[in-house]
Design an enzyme around this catalytic site. Structure first.
Site, PDB file in Angstrom:
ATOM      1  N   GLU A 328      -2.365 -10.220  -0.953  1.00 27.68           N
ATOM      2  CA  GLU A 328      -3.098 -10.081  -2.198  1.00 27.68           C
ATOM      3  C   GLU A 328      -4.608 -10.165  -1.961  1.00 27.68           C
ATOM      4  O   GLU A 328      -5.084 -10.986  -1.190  1.00 27.68           O
ATOM      5  CB  GLU A 328      -2.655 -11.115  -3.230  1.00 27.68           C
ATOM      6  CG  GLU A 328      -2.770 -12.565  -2.812  1.00 27.68           C
ATOM      7  CD  GLU A 328      -2.198 -13.513  -3.865  1.00 27.68           C
ATOM      8  OE1 GLU A 328      -1.195 -13.164  -4.509  1.00 27.68           O
ATOM      9  OE2 GLU A 328      -2.769 -14.605  -4.032  1.00 27.68           O
ATOM     10  N   CYS A 329      -5.331  -9.271  -2.590  1.00 28.52           N
ATOM     11  CA  CYS A 329      -6.786  -9.211  -2.600  1.00 28.52           C
ATOM     12  C   CYS A 329      -7.367  -9.182  -1.185  1.00 28.52           C
ATOM     13  O   CYS A 329      -7.314  -8.155  -0.532  1.00 28.52           O
ATOM     14  CB  CYS A 329      -7.360 -10.364  -3.431  1.00 28.52           C
ATOM     15  SG  CYS A 329      -9.001  -9.998  -4.101  1.00 28.52           S
TER      16      CYS A 329
END
Length: 460
Positions: A328-329
């Protein structure tokens, strides 16, 4: 339902930038130094502020959020996480009544759900008796908020303090602290807020915060307010979990620091052994059945990440063989083919995602979102929804025409949804920050995927 005694207090702000993190960290360090067990919390999806809390308390700081986790479980989770603590200090987010759409996960909402007294921090740098009017407005805006008093911050002199104290007394508002401006106390910042504690030396800084807290705060009054919070009525956690004995590698170093403790705990509760490793320094991934790459600041360590060729090769080999990989991210950025930095410098990354991440000068997206799965993945079935949030300065540019987008994302304040992330085979990577603790179906699915991979390796 059982009543749980949990002394607690919320330290909220008029707005961002009033000194909430400095005051909460300083008070935490002060009480800890006095021998109290302090359990810190942070309202909202913030990753960085809890790092300062944790250093001061010498225990994890947890997020309280009614978007990433079910509202009905908030009190029970809080009671569990604060078990054994002498006091729980809860730092608010932005202003007291700010949050997602219609006040979702605002400090006021959290305080009301936890029946916790609220102390409002006011930056008094450019005001005098008007501070009392501000306090009265915040107090009267929602009578259901237990308004316990105020802390005055950034006062210019004893005369300035006396003026505002008199106005507060006339308004019937207790003053529980009055901090004078400290020009030597400055917390390092960068594009996403404060610099994480993993990148700076915090001992002297937190010591300075502790000294200011001891000098200017009415500690006994704050403890009394916290002790006066009513017992919490909590039900039992009856969540059915898919459990399996698996090992999951978790990327943890200066580049990857954004993890919710409750999110990792949800994986552990399902039988996972979490194995930390460093994409910056280790030669290869550990012997595991799945990989997790959290958020962080890979853009600040491009040379180190790009230069570790053996690590990148081991990640790519594991993914090609079918190992489940979740990112994520910042993790998404690292799994892309390249990252282009703020100065247009380009560095090759792990190459699992056929895309380029490019840093931008302005914040691209921020806020709570609902992600609808566009295809089956190791987290979800097509059409499933997951709640999370976005907060990033970079953009992802696909390098293939038929790109396997992971989600359709709809922000609370956005008129139109947008496609986001990558999902193909056993890999899913996106800008979506989620909490496995608040997304049990996704947690179960990921554990199941890791177990299936382990069995495949073992030939079963």
């Amino acid at each position: 339902m059982t009543g749980q005694h949990r002394p607690r207090i919320v330290l909220a702000g008029v707005s961002s930038g009033v000194g909430k993190t400095t005051i909460v960290t300083g008070l935490t360090a002060l009480l800890h130094a006095r021998g109290l067990t302090v359990q810190p919390f942070k309202v909202g999806p913030d990753y960085i502020d809890p790092g300062f809390h944790a250093k001061a308390a010498e225990r994890d700081s947890y997020n309280l959020d009614t978007w990433l986790s079910p509202e009905e479980r908030l009190a029970a989770n809080f009671a569990l996480l604060s078990e054994g603590a002498d006091i729980s200090l809860i730092e608010g987010v932005m202003g007291l009544y700010d949050g997602g759409g219609k006040g979702v996960s605002s400090t006021a909402q959290i305080a009301k759900l936890l029946h916790a007294p609220v102390v409002l921090i006011i930056n008094c740098q450019s005001i005098g008796t008007s501070a009392a009017a501000i306090a009265m407005g915040y107090k009267m805006y929602d009578p259901d908020v237990h308004f316990a008093g105020v802390i005055l911050n950034k006062l210019g002199s004893d005369k300035h303090e006396a003026m505002i104290r008199e106005a507060m007394a006339d308004a019937g508002i207790p003053v529980l602290g009055a901090l004078h401006r400290d020009m030597e106390l400055k917390t390092p910042e960068r594009h996403l807020g404060l610099t994480p504690v993993t990148e700076i030396e915090t001992t002297e800084l937190i010591g300075h915060m502790r000294e200011d807290a001891g000098r200017w705060l009415d500690v006994e009054a704050l403890l009394k307010a916290a002790e006066g919070a009513p017992d919490l009525a909590c039900g039992e956690d009856r969540e059915a979990k898919y459990k399996a004995s698996v090992r999951i590698g978790v990327a943890r170093d200066e580049a990857f620091t954004f993890y919710y403790p409750t999110s990792l705990a949800a994986l552990s509760a399902r039988g996972a052994e979490l194995v930390p490793f460093s994409p910056m320094r280790d030669e290869t991934i550990p012997d595991v059945d799945g990989l997790v790459f959290g958020g962080g600041f890979p853009e600040m360590f491009l040379k180190e990440l790009s230069g570790n060729a053996s690590m990148k090769a081991s990640i790519k080999k594991a993914a090609e063989e079918g190992m489940p990989v979740y990112a994520e991210c910042g993790g998404l950025m690292y799994l892309c083919r390249d990252i282009v930095g703020f100065e247009e410098e380009r560095y090759a990354m792990a190459g699992l995602v056929p895309a380029v991440c490019r840093m931008q000068k302005k914040l691209q997206r921020v806020g709570y979102v609902t992600a609808r799965a566009l295809r089956k993945s190791i987290l979800a079935e097509e059409g499933d929804t997951i709640r999370g949030h976005e907060f990033h300065f970079s953009t992802m540019e696909p390098l293939e025409a038929d790109f396997p987008w992971a989600y359709e994302m709809q922000g609370i304040r956005q008129k139109e949804p947008h496609r986001e992330g990558y999902a193909k085979g056993q890999v899913i990577a996106s800008y979506l920050h989620m909490n496995f603790g608040g997304s049990p179906r996704a947690a179960d699915a990921f554990i199941r995927s890791c177990e299936n991979w382990r069995r495949k390796k073992e030939g079963r």
